[in-house]
Motif scaffolding. Structure first.
Motif, short mmCIF file in Angstrom:
data_model
loop_
_atom_site.label_atom_id
_atom_site.label_comp_id
_atom_site.label_asym_id
_atom_site.label_seq_id
_atom_site.Cartn_x
_atom_site.Cartn_y
_atom_site.Cartn_z
N GLY A 171 44.62 37.61 39.95
CA GLY A 171 45.16 38.61 40.87
C GLY A 171 45.97 39.68 40.16
N THR A 172 46.76 39.29 39.17
CA THR A 172 47.57 40.25 38.41
C THR A 172 46.68 41.19 37.61
OG1 THR A 172 49.39 38.66 38.24
CG2 THR A 172 49.39 40.50 36.69
N LEU A 173 45.67 40.64 36.94
CA LEU A 173 44.77 41.47 36.13
C LEU A 173 43.97 42.43 37.01
CD1 LEU A 173 43.41 38.79 33.60
CD2 LEU A 173 45.29 40.44 33.27
N ALA A 174 43.68 42.01 38.24
CA ALA A 174 42.92 42.87 39.16
C ALA A 174 43.70 44.13 39.53
CB ALA A 174 42.56 42.09 40.42
N LYS A 175 45.00 44.16 39.27
CA LYS A 175 45.82 45.33 39.60
C LYS A 175 45.73 46.43 38.55
CE LYS A 175 49.05 42.66 42.40
NZ LYS A 175 50.44 42.15 42.54
N LEU A 176 45.05 46.14 37.43
CA LEU A 176 44.83 47.20 36.46
C LEU A 176 44.00 48.30 37.10
CD1 LEU A 176 44.13 45.01 33.31
CD2 LEU A 176 45.96 46.72 33.50
N SER A 177 44.45 49.53 36.98
CA SER A 177 43.83 50.64 37.72
C SER A 177 42.70 51.32 36.96
CB SER A 177 44.89 51.68 38.07
OG SER A 177 45.51 52.19 36.90
N MET A 178 42.42 50.86 35.73
CA MET A 178 41.36 51.47 34.94
C MET A 178 40.25 50.44 34.68
SD MET A 178 43.84 50.04 33.04
CE MET A 178 45.04 51.38 33.01
N ARG A 179 39.19 50.88 34.04
CA ARG A 179 38.10 49.97 33.70
C ARG A 179 38.65 48.86 32.80
NH1 ARG A 179 33.92 50.62 29.73
NH2 ARG A 179 34.83 52.65 29.20
N ARG A 180 38.26 47.64 33.08
CA ARG A 180 38.80 46.52 32.30
C ARG A 180 37.69 45.57 31.88
NH1 ARG A 180 40.05 41.86 35.75
NH2 ARG A 180 39.59 42.38 37.92
N GLU A 181 37.96 44.85 30.81
CA GLU A 181 37.02 43.88 30.25
C GLU A 181 37.81 42.70 29.73
OE1 GLU A 181 33.89 43.52 26.47
OE2 GLU A 181 34.98 45.38 26.85
N ILE A 182 37.29 41.50 29.90
CA ILE A 182 37.95 40.31 29.40
C ILE A 182 37.17 39.75 28.21
CG2 ILE A 182 38.57 37.91 29.91
CD1 ILE A 182 39.17 38.83 32.78
N GLY A 200 48.48 55.46 31.73
CA GLY A 200 47.28 56.26 31.90
C GLY A 200 46.14 55.97 30.95
N PHE A 201 46.10 54.77 30.40
CA PHE A 201 44.98 54.40 29.53
C PHE A 201 43.66 54.50 30.31
CE2 PHE A 201 48.55 52.07 27.57
CZ PHE A 201 48.43 52.54 26.27
N GLY A 202 42.60 54.82 29.60
CA GLY A 202 41.30 54.96 30.26
C GLY A 202 40.58 53.64 30.41
N GLN A 203 40.89 52.67 29.56
CA GLN A 203 40.26 51.35 29.60
C GLN A 203 41.25 50.33 29.06
OE1 GLN A 203 36.74 50.94 27.21
NE2 GLN A 203 36.37 48.82 27.81
N CYS A 204 41.21 49.13 29.61
CA CYS A 204 42.06 48.05 29.11
C CYS A 204 41.20 46.82 28.88
CB CYS A 204 43.19 47.72 30.07
SG CYS A 204 44.32 46.46 29.42
N VAL A 205 41.19 46.35 27.65
CA VAL A 205 40.54 45.10 27.30
C VAL A 205 41.60 44.01 27.29
CG1 VAL A 205 39.20 43.87 25.53
CG2 VAL A 205 38.85 46.32 25.89
N ILE A 206 41.31 42.89 27.92
CA ILE A 206 42.24 41.75 27.90
C ILE A 206 41.70 40.75 26.89
CG2 ILE A 206 43.36 39.92 29.21
CD1 ILE A 206 41.87 42.77 31.13
#
Length: 236
Positions: free
Chosen positions: A91-102, A49-55
């Motif tokens: 494709g795998t990273l696109a499955k993150l359900s929260m806001r994401r940044e690379i 349930g994280f609100g954002q995930c940075v890769i």
């Protein structure tokens, strides 16, 4: 298929992850950041349930691990591998359900505050025996794991490659990412002595409670367990 658990360096309850900013630290080339293990990690981040995930793609950092080749060719090889990793796992990273940044490693190295933190940490290494011991101990663990014999040329070369690697990564992973508001750093290994001491000196001592370490642990699912989960999904 794998089941993933998150083991916190500090004491955290599962509800404390909800809405927080996580950073998935990627060591390009490591098997635990490929295929089913990466997919299982992404699933676990979603469930937490994280609100954002940075890769954070640590690609050009890996140039320090190459024992042969010129500095230029090793840099380009590490950069190319980062490009390939991002293409292969889009494709795998696109499955993150929260806001994401690379974030690419070069983007971090170019920041003005990086050089400031780098000089602080390098000076600490040479002036603080306790900090120097933590870093050298981390290098020693790596050398022992790879069967390198102290006093040999191979050991000396590996020592300096590892030292350059650690002195480059520590400013980013601890003080920079803490100041950037990263609450949790997710990685499939326990925090090294070098990283732990860096956090203590440059994050905790400034009363900053961010940049907490979450070690990913993988457990192979039995086929019967995997079949049960598939059947349950089919009946949803």
């Amino acid at each position: 298929m794998y089941k993933v658990s998150l083991q916190a360096q500090g004491k955290f309850q599962a509800h404390e992850y909800v809405g927080k900013t996580a950073l998935l630290l990627i060591s390009v080339g490591k098997e635990y950041h490929e295929g089913e293990k990466l997919a299982a990690t992404v699933d676990k981040i979603n469930v937490a349930g994280f609100g954002q995930c940075v890769i954070g793609v640590a690609d050009t950092l890996q140039r320090h691990n190459y024992a042969t080749g010129s500095a230029r060719s090793n840099y380009q090889k590490s950069r190319d591998r980062g490009d390939a990793w991002l293409r292969d796992h889009e494709g795998t990273l696109a499955k993150l359900s929260m806001r994401r940044e690379i974030l690419r490693w070069d983007d971090l190295l170019r920041r003005d505050d990086y050089s400031q933190y780098y000089h602080l940490i390098t000076n600490e290494y040479y002036s603080n025996p306790e900090y120097r011991y933590a870093i050298n101990d981390t290098i020693g663990v790596f050398a022992e794991r790879n069967g390198l014999v102290q006093g040999t040329r191979e050991h000396e070369d590996a020592f300096y490659r590892s030292l350059f690697y650690i002195l480059e990564e520590c400013p980013i992973i601890m003080p920079m990412w803490a100041r950037d508001g990263i609450d949790f750093i997710i990685y499939p290994k326990q925090m090294t002595a070098a990283m732990s001491k860096t956090r203590e000196i440059f994050v905790q001592n400034g009363s900053d409670a961010r940049a907490n370490w979450l070690a990913v642990k993988f457990k192979k699912k039995s086929q019967s367990h995997a079949d049960e989960e598939t059947e349950a999904l089919a009946h949803d």
